[in-house]
Design a protein around this motif. Structure first.
Motif, PDB file in Angstrom:
ATOM      1  N   VAL A  22       0.849  -1.191   0.000  1.00 33.50           N
ATOM      2  CA  VAL A  22       0.000   0.000   0.000  1.00 33.50           C
ATOM      3  C   VAL A  22       0.884   1.239   0.000  1.00 33.50           C
ATOM      4  CG1 VAL A  22      -1.740   1.297   1.274  1.00 33.50           C
ATOM      5  CG2 VAL A  22      -1.843  -1.202   1.222  1.00 33.50           C
ATOM      6  N   ASN A  25      -3.465   5.086   1.470  1.00 31.89           N
ATOM      7  CA  ASN A  25      -4.760   4.580   1.901  1.00 31.89           C
ATOM      8  C   ASN A  25      -5.420   5.659   2.745  1.00 31.89           C
ATOM      9  OD1 ASN A  25      -6.987   3.099   2.534  1.00 31.89           O
ATOM     10  ND2 ASN A  25      -5.937   1.679   3.905  1.00 31.89           N
ATOM     11  N   LEU A  38      -7.141   4.582  -2.519  1.00 36.52           N
ATOM     12  CA  LEU A  38      -6.197   3.512  -2.284  1.00 36.52           C
ATOM     13  C   LEU A  38      -5.266   3.430  -3.478  1.00 36.52           C
ATOM     14  CD1 LEU A  38      -5.315   1.017  -0.591  1.00 36.52           C
ATOM     15  CD2 LEU A  38      -6.929  -0.303  -1.962  1.00 36.52           C
TER      16      LEU A  38
END
Length: 117
Positions: A22, A25, A38
């Motif tokens: 990630v 986010n 995201l």
């Protein structure tokens, strides 16, 4: 309710890429609105925002990723009282088949002869 379905699809897409890290986010959830974004390191980018207008949710969003074949895929959509509608897609969505003549004639006949009830 419809925005929950669209949001679940976004989460499923992200979960399918479980090896990805990630990069971003962000989420903001309020009683009458929300925003989420995201971004993964494997080219997946998801954004969605929604707001409540009266008793109707209006949700707008986009999704983008690179297919296994290396093709860039992007979709922009809106979900509201009229359902989920794709505003733009790359590659373009396929054109639906034409309505058969018999069905067209049946629809015209029904329109010309409305029910008396």
């Amino acid at each position: 309710m419809k925005f929950f379905i669209a949001f679940a699809c976004l989460l499923a897409l992200a979960a399918a890429n479980e090896d990805a890290n990630v990069l971003r986010n962000d989420a903001e959830v309020n009683v009458d609105s929300f925003k989420s974004a995201l971004e993964l390191d494997n080219s997946v980018k998801l954004q969605q925002e929604g707001s409540l207008h009266g008793d109707e949710w209006i949700v707008k969003g986009s999704q983008a990723w690179t297919s296994p074949e290396g093709e860039n895929v992007a979709i922009e959509y809106v979900a509201d009282a009229n359902g989920y509608q794709v505003l733009s897609a790359n590659p373009p969505l396929p054109t639906p088949p034409p309505i058969p003549e018999a069905i067209k004639r049946a629809i015209e006949w029904i329109a010309a002869h409305p029910s008396k009830e």
